[in-house]
Design a protein around this motif. Structure first.
Motif, PDB file in Angstrom:
ATOM      1  N   PHE A  89      13.165  67.378 -37.658  1.00  0.00           N
ATOM      2  CA  PHE A  89      11.942  67.085 -36.914  1.00  0.00           C
ATOM      3  C   PHE A  89      10.705  67.247 -37.788  1.00  0.00           C
ATOM      4  O   PHE A  89       9.736  66.483 -37.641  1.00  0.00           O
ATOM      5  N   ASN A  90      10.704  68.204 -38.677  1.00  0.00           N
ATOM      6  CA  ASN A  90       9.569  68.357 -39.581  1.00  0.00           C
ATOM      7  C   ASN A  90       9.412  67.130 -40.470  1.00  0.00           C
ATOM      8  O   ASN A  90       8.297  66.681 -40.747  1.00  0.00           O
ATOM      9  N   GLU A  91      10.525  66.561 -40.909  1.00  0.00           N
ATOM     10  CA  GLU A  91      10.476  65.363 -41.738  1.00  0.00           C
ATOM     11  C   GLU A  91      10.009  64.152 -40.928  1.00  0.00           C
ATOM     12  O   GLU A  91       9.140  63.383 -41.363  1.00  0.00           O
ATOM     13  N   LEU A  92      10.580  63.981 -39.731  1.00  0.00           N
ATOM     14  CA  LEU A  92      10.237  62.816 -38.918  1.00  0.00           C
ATOM     15  C   LEU A  92       8.856  62.930 -38.289  1.00  0.00           C
ATOM     16  O   LEU A  92       8.294  61.923 -37.843  1.00  0.00           O
ATOM     17  N   ASP A  93       8.310  64.105 -38.251  1.00  0.00           N
ATOM     18  CA  ASP A  93       6.965  64.319 -37.714  1.00  0.00           C
ATOM     19  C   ASP A  93       5.963  63.383 -38.382  1.00  0.00           C
ATOM     20  O   ASP A  93       5.049  62.848 -37.738  1.00  0.00           O
ATOM     21  N   THR A  94       6.159  63.160 -39.677  1.00  0.00           N
ATOM     22  CA  THR A  94       5.261  62.258 -40.419  1.00  0.00           C
ATOM     23  C   THR A  94       5.937  60.936 -40.780  1.00  0.00           C
ATOM     24  O   THR A  94       5.270  59.916 -40.927  1.00  0.00           O
ATOM     25  N   LEU A  95       7.269  60.930 -40.910  1.00  0.00           N
ATOM     26  CA  LEU A  95       7.975  59.721 -41.318  1.00  0.00           C
ATOM     27  C   LEU A  95       8.047  58.682 -40.201  1.00  0.00           C
ATOM     28  O   LEU A  95       7.896  57.479 -40.441  1.00  0.00           O
ATOM     29  N   ALA A  96       8.283  59.126 -38.960  1.00  0.00           N
ATOM     30  CA  ALA A  96       8.436  58.193 -37.841  1.00  0.00           C
ATOM     31  C   ALA A  96       7.077  57.760 -37.311  1.00  0.00           C
ATOM     32  O   ALA A  96       6.179  58.594 -37.141  1.00  0.00           O
ATOM     33  N   PRO A  97       6.895  56.476 -37.030  1.00  0.00           N
ATOM     34  CA  PRO A  97       5.625  56.001 -36.461  1.00  0.00           C
ATOM     35  C   PRO A  97       5.271  56.752 -35.183  1.00  0.00           C
ATOM     36  O   PRO A  97       6.151  57.192 -34.438  1.00  0.00           O
ATOM     37  N   ALA A  98       3.994  56.863 -34.928  1.00  0.00           N
ATOM     38  CA  ALA A  98       3.498  57.723 -33.849  1.00  0.00           C
ATOM     39  C   ALA A  98       3.974  57.305 -32.467  1.00  0.00           C
ATOM     40  O   ALA A  98       4.053  58.126 -31.556  1.00  0.00           O
ATOM     41  N   HIS A  99       4.323  56.013 -32.291  1.00  0.00           N
ATOM     42  CA  HIS A  99       4.710  55.541 -30.959  1.00  0.00           C
ATOM     43  C   HIS A  99       6.177  55.826 -30.631  1.00  0.00           C
ATOM     44  O   HIS A  99       6.605  55.631 -29.489  1.00  0.00           O
ATOM     45  N   VAL A 100       6.969  56.288 -31.608  1.00  0.00           N
ATOM     46  CA  VAL A 100       8.404  56.491 -31.397  1.00  0.00           C
ATOM     47  C   VAL A 100       8.668  57.884 -30.827  1.00  0.00           C
ATOM     48  O   VAL A 100       8.370  58.889 -31.488  1.00  0.00           O
ATOM     49  N   PRO A 101       9.232  58.001 -29.623  1.00  0.00           N
ATOM     50  CA  PRO A 101       9.592  59.321 -29.091  1.00  0.00           C
ATOM     51  C   PRO A 101      10.660  59.967 -29.966  1.00  0.00           C
ATOM     52  O   PRO A 101      11.621  59.305 -30.391  1.00  0.00           O
ATOM     53  N   LEU A 102      10.485  61.237 -30.244  1.00  0.00           N
ATOM     54  CA  LEU A 102      11.446  62.006 -31.026  1.00  0.00           C
ATOM     55  C   LEU A 102      12.172  62.952 -30.080  1.00  0.00           C
ATOM     56  O   LEU A 102      11.556  63.836 -29.490  1.00  0.00           O
TER      57      LEU A 102
END
Length: 316
Positions: free
Chosen positions: A95-108
Motif C-alpha cells: 500500500f505504501n508503494e501504490l499510494d503514489t504509483l496508482a492513479p488517484a481515481h483507483v480504489p485501493l
C-alpha cells in the motif's frame, strides 16, 4: 462496467486467483502481480479454470501476469485488490508503494481477513480511497463480499467499489466500522467458538455438530439471514430462549484447547501433511469432499440467482 475495464490483483495465490476469475468471467481485463515464478506460470490456466467452475464456459476477459507492481498498466484500471500473504508488513509495503504509483481515481482495497485497512494504510496519504474488500473462500463461488470502511474512507469510494462488485455478480455488504473480524467473521467465530467448545467438552462429535448446523438452523440461512428469520419466527420466542441459553454460552477469549492442540500437532485438516483435523482424510476422501462441496455451493448460488430474478432484493 465496460469490457476494457481492468482489475489489478496483487497476489496470485488461492484467493488472488479466484478473485481474478470473478473479473475474468465478467469480461474484464485482469492484471495479476505474483512474484513467485512457479505460481505465476500456473495463473494463465488457473484463472479460466475457476471461471469454468462458476459455470462460465464462454471466453471471458483477459489475464496478464506480472512479477512486480511496477509492471502494472494503469490506463484502464478501475480497482486494485491486494491478496498478499496475511502479513501486516507485506501489506503495508504494497500500500505504501501504490499510494503514489496508482492513479488517484483507483480504489485501493485489501482482502485481508484480519488486519484493519486503517492499519494497513496507516502511513499512506491517500487513505480516503482505501477500503477492506473481504471475500470468502472459495471467493469465486461465495457471492458475498464485505466492503469495509475505516474512519478515513470516503463513502463515495465505498459506493463505487460496491457498484463494481455488483457488476461482476457479487453481493457487496457495507461494513461501516473497521473492527477486527469485520461483520461476517465476527458472527462466524462466535458460532465456531461454541461449536468447538461443545466437541471439546464431549457434548457431541464433530460429525453431529456439522449435521446440526447443515440440516438444522444452517439449512434456513440460504432462505433467510438470522435477523430476518427471527422476524418470521417471532422475536419474542428468541428472546425467551436467549434468557435461558445465553448465561451458559462460552465466553473464551482464546482459541479452545482442542483447536490449539490440533494446530500444535500440525493437524490442519486437508491442507496439512498429517491429513488430520476434526476428521481423518486421505487423497480419495479429500477429492470426493471437495467435489461435493463445490457442487453444493454452485447449487446454492443458483437458488439465490433464481430468487433475484423473481423477487425484490429486500423484504418490503
Amino acid at each position: 462496467m465496460k469490457q476494457q475495464s481492468s482489475a489489478v490483483v496483487i497476489g496470485g495465490g488461492v484467493m488472488g486467483a479466484d478473485i481474478a476469475a470473478i473479473f475474468y468471467a465478467a469480461g474484464w481485463n485482469t492484471q495479476i502481480v505474483e512474484p513467485n515464478t512457479a505460481t505465476r506460470a500456473r495463473l494463465a490456466e488457473k484463472v479460466p479454470a475457476a471461471a469454468r467452475a462458476m459455470g462460465i464456459h464462454l471466453p471471458g476477459g483477459s489475464v496478464q501476469v506480472y512479477p512486480t507492481n511496477a509492471d502494472i498498466q494503469w490506463s484502464a484500471a478501475a480497482i486494485m485488490i491486494e491478496c498478499a500473504p496475511e502479513d501486516l508488513q507485506i501489506k503495508q509495503q504494497i500500500f505504501n508503494e501504490l499510494d503514489t504509483l496508482a492513479p488517484a481515481h483507483v480504489p485501493l482495497t485489501s482482502n485481508s481477513s484480519g488486519f484493519p485497512i486503517s492499519q494497513i494504510g496507516a502511513a499512506c496519504t491517500t487513505r480516503s480511497r482505501m477500503l477492506g474488500l473481504h471475500f470468502f473462500m472459495p471467493a469465486h463461488l461465495v457471492p458475498a463480499v464485505e466492503v469495509v470502511r475505516s474512519e478515513y474512507s470516503d463513502e463515495a469510494v465505498a459506493q463505487t467499489v460496491s457498484a463494481i462488485m455488483r457488476s461482476v455478480r457479487k453481493k457487496p455488504v457495507q461494513v461501516k466500522r473497521d473492527a477486527p473480524g469485520f461483520l461476517a467473521n465476527r458472527i462466524q467465530h462466535a458460532m465456531m467458538r461454541e461449536a468447538i467448545a461443545l466437541v471439546d467438552e464431549g457434548f457431541a462429535s464433530a460429525e453431529d455438530v456439522d449435521l446440526a448446523v447443515r440440516y438444522g438452523f444452517g439449512f434456513r440461512y440460504i432462505a433467510a439471514g438470522p435477523l430476518l428469520q427471527k422476524d418470521l419466527a417471532g422475536i419474542d420466542i428468541h428472546c425467551a430462549a436467549a434468557a435461558t441459553i445465553y448465561p451458559h454460552l462460552h465466553q473464551n477469549t482464546e482459541p479452545s484447547p482442542l483447536m490449539q492442540n490440533l494446530v500444535e500437532n500440525g493437524d490442519y485438516g486437508v491442507k496439512g501433511t498429517s491429513r488430520k483435523g476434526f476428521y481423518d482424510w486421505d487423497e480419495a476422501s479429500i477429492e470426493r469432499e471437495q467435489n461435493r462441496y463445490q457442487t453444493a455451493l454452485m447449487k446454492a448460488m443458483q437458488i439465490l440467482r433464481d430468487e433475484e430474478e423473481t423477487a425484490p432484493a429486500h423484504p418490503a
